[in-house]
Design an enzyme around this catalytic site. Structure first.
Site, PDB file in Angstrom:
ATOM      1  N   ARG A  46       0.861  -1.187   0.000  1.00 34.60           N
ATOM      2  CA  ARG A  46       0.000   0.000   0.000  1.00 34.60           C
ATOM      3  C   ARG A  46       0.891   1.228   0.000  1.00 34.60           C
ATOM      4  NH1 ARG A  46       2.417   1.856   3.775  1.00 34.60           N
ATOM      5  NH2 ARG A  46       0.916   3.532   3.742  1.00 34.60           N
ATOM      6  N   GLY A  47       0.240   2.390  -0.181  1.00 32.01           N
ATOM      7  CA  GLY A  47       1.021   3.613  -0.373  1.00 32.01           C
ATOM      8  C   GLY A  47       1.155   3.842  -1.866  1.00 32.01           C
ATOM      9  N   ARG A  95      -7.402  -0.691  -6.686  1.00 32.04           N
ATOM     10  CA  ARG A  95      -7.708   0.428  -5.769  1.00 32.04           C
ATOM     11  C   ARG A  95      -7.876   1.697  -6.609  1.00 32.04           C
ATOM     12  NH1 ARG A  95      -4.272   1.044  -0.393  1.00 32.04           N
ATOM     13  NH2 ARG A  95      -6.187   2.066   0.296  1.00 32.04           N
ATOM     14  N   GLN A 202      -1.879   2.364   9.930  1.00 32.48           N
ATOM     15  CA  GLN A 202      -0.579   2.480   9.240  1.00 32.48           C
ATOM     16  C   GLN A 202       0.432   3.257  10.082  1.00 32.48           C
ATOM     17  OE1 GLN A 202      -3.566   3.025   7.851  1.00 32.48           O
ATOM     18  NE2 GLN A 202      -3.600   2.615   5.657  1.00 32.48           N
ATOM     19  N   ASP A 243      -1.936  10.573  -2.183  1.00 36.25           N
ATOM     20  CA  ASP A 243      -2.322   9.570  -3.188  1.00 36.25           C
ATOM     21  C   ASP A 243      -2.675  10.186  -4.527  1.00 36.25           C
ATOM     22  OD1 ASP A 243      -2.753   8.144  -0.523  1.00 36.25           O
ATOM     23  OD2 ASP A 243      -2.848   6.561  -2.037  1.00 36.25           O
ATOM     24  N   LYS A 254      -4.620   9.911   3.128  1.00 35.12           N
ATOM     25  CA  LYS A 254      -5.305   9.032   4.083  1.00 35.12           C
ATOM     26  C   LYS A 254      -6.338   9.781   4.912  1.00 35.12           C
ATOM     27  CE  LYS A 254      -5.072   5.574   4.427  1.00 35.12           C
ATOM     28  NZ  LYS A 254      -6.094   4.747   3.728  1.00 35.12           N
TER      29      LYS A 254
HETATM   30  O1  MRU Z   1      -4.466   3.200   2.235  1.00 34.93           O
HETATM   31  P1  MRU Z   1      -2.986   3.397   2.096  1.00 34.93           P
HETATM   32  O2  MRU Z   1      -2.205   2.843   3.226  1.00 34.93           O
HETATM   33  O3  MRU Z   1      -2.490   2.910   0.750  1.00 34.93           O
HETATM   34  O4  MRU Z   1      -2.793   4.970   2.114  1.00 34.93           O
HETATM   35  C1  MRU Z   1      -1.511   5.477   1.984  1.00 34.93           C
HETATM   36  C2  MRU Z   1      -1.454   6.949   2.156  1.00 34.93           C
HETATM   37  O5  MRU Z   1      -2.430   7.600   2.385  1.00 34.93           O
HETATM   38  C3  MRU Z   1      -0.103   7.598   1.978  1.00 34.93           C
HETATM   39  O6  MRU Z   1      -0.011   8.746   2.750  1.00 34.93           O
HETATM   40  C4  MRU Z   1       0.078   7.976   0.498  1.00 34.93           C
HETATM   41  O7  MRU Z   1      -0.143   6.873  -0.332  1.00 34.93           O
HETATM   42  C5  MRU Z   1       1.420   8.517   0.234  1.00 34.93           C
HETATM   43  S1  MRU Z   1       2.613   7.250   0.349  1.00 34.93           S
HETATM   44  C6  MRU Z   1       4.146   7.790  -0.017  1.00 34.93           C
END
Ligand code: MRU
Length: 352
Positions: A46-47, A95, A202, A243, A254
Site C-alpha cells: 500500500r502507499g 484500488r 498504518q 495519493d 489518508k
Molecule cells: O491506504 P494506504 O495505506 O495505501 O494509504 C496510503 C497513504 O495515504 C499515503 O499517505 C500515500 O499513499 C502517500 S505514500 C508515499
C-alpha cells in the site's frame, strides 16, 4: 536500504506483507497480474508509489506467465494480447484513489506498444526491465524529494505525520518519511509524532516500526490527540504524503489528513505534502473529482479477529479525504518545493 518493500527474487515479485507488520515480518510471493492486484486490494502492499511499482511488476509478471504458457500451447498472439488486457484491467480495478497506479499502468502500456512487433518473450523481458527501472527511479525520486524537503525542517523539529508515507509506501526511502530521513542524514535532530491512523493503523504499525528500526525518535498518538499536541506547542511541522493531487493543488491523502491540515492552520504550523510528480493528476481540475475509495465495514467495526462495534451498526469507511490547496503550505516534489501550490505553479512543474 534497511526496508526492501518489494524485490525481484526467483523470477517472482516478493512483497513485505504489510497487513501483519510489525507482529510478523514476512515476504509474500507473486507470479501474475491477478495475484498482484489482490495484493494491492488487500493492502499487502500500500502507499501510492509502492502500488504503482507493484502494478508495473504485475504487468511484467503477466507477460512472463503468458509468454511461457502460450509457447507451450503454440498459442496465437491474440491470446497473449487478450491475457495482457485482462491483467491490465485486474490491476486497474484493485484500488481507485492512488493515481500512481494508473500512471504506472499507462507507462507499461506504452512500453508494450513500443515493442509490440517483437516475440512475447522479448516483450516480457522489456516490461520486466521497465518495472526494475521504475523501482530504482522511485528511490531516486524519493531521495531528491528528501533533499529538497529536509531544508524546510529546522534542527530539533518535532514533525507530525499521518498514515505511513515511508519506505514501506514506496520502493524505498519514502516520501514524507523520506524528508525526515534526509533531514536526519543531514545531521538534524528530528523527532516524529506518528498519528495512529484509524482504521488500518498504518501509523501505529508501519510508521512507528520504520522509525524504531532506524532509531529516529518517534512518539505514537491516537488521531484525536493531534489537536491537543498542537495546542500544547509540541508540533513544529506536519509532513504527509499523498495519493493524488488535483491540478489546482487539492491533496487526497489518508482519511484524517484534512483534519490535521485544518488544525495545523489554526495553530500556524506549516503543513507540507511530499509529492512525486507521478502523484499529480492534471486531468482532474480540483479535489472534488478525485475518486475516494470506500473500504469494508469490518475495518471500522474492529481489527482483525476482534470486533468491538455493536453488531448491525451502519458504517462508513472512506479511506481518503481531500485537503484544499489553501491549507497546503508547500508541495515537496523531486523538482523542488512549491510554496502555496496553485494551478499555475503546478502546471509549471510539468513545463520543460
Ligand atoms: O491506504 P494506504 O495505506 O495505501 O494509504 C496510503 C497513504 O495515504 C499515503 O499517505 C500515500 O499513499 C502517500 S505514500 C508515499
Amino acid at each position: 536500504m534497511k526496508v526492501e518493500t518489494m524485490r525481484w527474487a526467483n523470477d517472482k515479485l516478493e512483497m513485505i506483507n504489510q497487513r501483519i507488520l510489525p507482529a510478523v515480518f514476512e515476504y509474500l510471493s507473486y507470479d501474475s497480474a491477478a495475484t498482484v492486484a489482490e495484493g494491492i486490494r488487500s493492502m499487502v502492499v500500500r502507499g501510492a508509489p509502492a502500488i504503482g511499482v507493484a502494478a508495473a511488476y504485475g504487468v511484467a509478471l503477466e507477460a512472463l506467465r503468458l509468454s511461457s504458457t502460450l509457447r507451450q500451447a503454440q498459442g496465437e498472439r491474440s491470446l497473449f494480447d487478450k491475457g495482457m488486457e485482462a491483467g491490465f484491467t485486474a490491476l486497474a480495478q484493485s484500488r481507485p484513489t492512488a493515481v500512481n497506479l494508473f500512471w504506472a499502468l499507462q507507462r507499461m502500456r506504452k512500453v508494450w506498444q513500443s515493442v509490440a512487433t517483437q516475440t512475447t518473450q522479448q516483450i516480457a523481458q522489456r516490461l520486466l526491465a521497465e518495472a526494475h527501472e521504475m523501482l530504482a527511479e522511485d528511490i531516486r525520486i524519493n531521495r531528491a524529494m528528501g533533499a529538497h524537503g529536509a531544508v524546510l525542517l529546522k534542527d530539533g523539529a518535532r514533525v507530525l505525520t499521518h498514515c505511513n508515507a515511508g519506505a514501506l509506501a514506496t520502493a524505498g526511502w519514502g516520501t514524507a518519511l523520506g524528508v525526515i530521513r534526509s533531514a536526519v542524514e543531514a545531521g538534524k535532530r528530528i523527532s516524529v509524532i506518528a498519528d495512529e491512523t484509524r482504521p488500518f493503523l498504518q501509523g501505529a504499525r508501519l510508521t512507528a516500526w520504520e522509525m524504531v528500526q532506524e532509531n529516529i525518535p518517534v512518539t505514537l498518538i491516537t488521531d484525536n490527540m493531534a489537536g491537543y499536541m498542537m495546542a500544547q506547542g509540541e508540533v513544529d511541522a506536519v509532513v504527509v504524503g499523498t495519493d493524488r493531487v488535483a491540478a489546482n493543488g487539492d491533496v487526497a491523502n489518508k482519511i484524517g489528513t484534512y483534519m490535521v491540515a485544518v488544525l495545523a492552520q489554526r495553530h500556524n504550523i506549516p503543513f507540507y505534502v511530499a509529492c512525486p510528480l507521478s502523484t499529480i493528476d492534471l486531468a482532474i481540475p480540483d479535489g472534488a473529482g478525485i475518486p475516494i475509495e470506500e473500504r469494508a465495514a469490518d475495518e471500522v467495526t474492529g481489527f482483525r479477529d476482534c470486533q468491538w462495534a455493536a453488531q448491525g451498526v451502519r458504517v462508513r469507511n472512506p479511506a481518503f479525504d481531500v485537503t484544499p490547496a489553501e491549507l497546503v503550505s508547500a508541495l515537496i516534489t523531486e523538482k523542488g518545493v512549491v510554496s502555496q501550490p496553485d494551478r499555475e505553479s503546478i502546471a509549471r512543474l510539468f513545463g520543460s
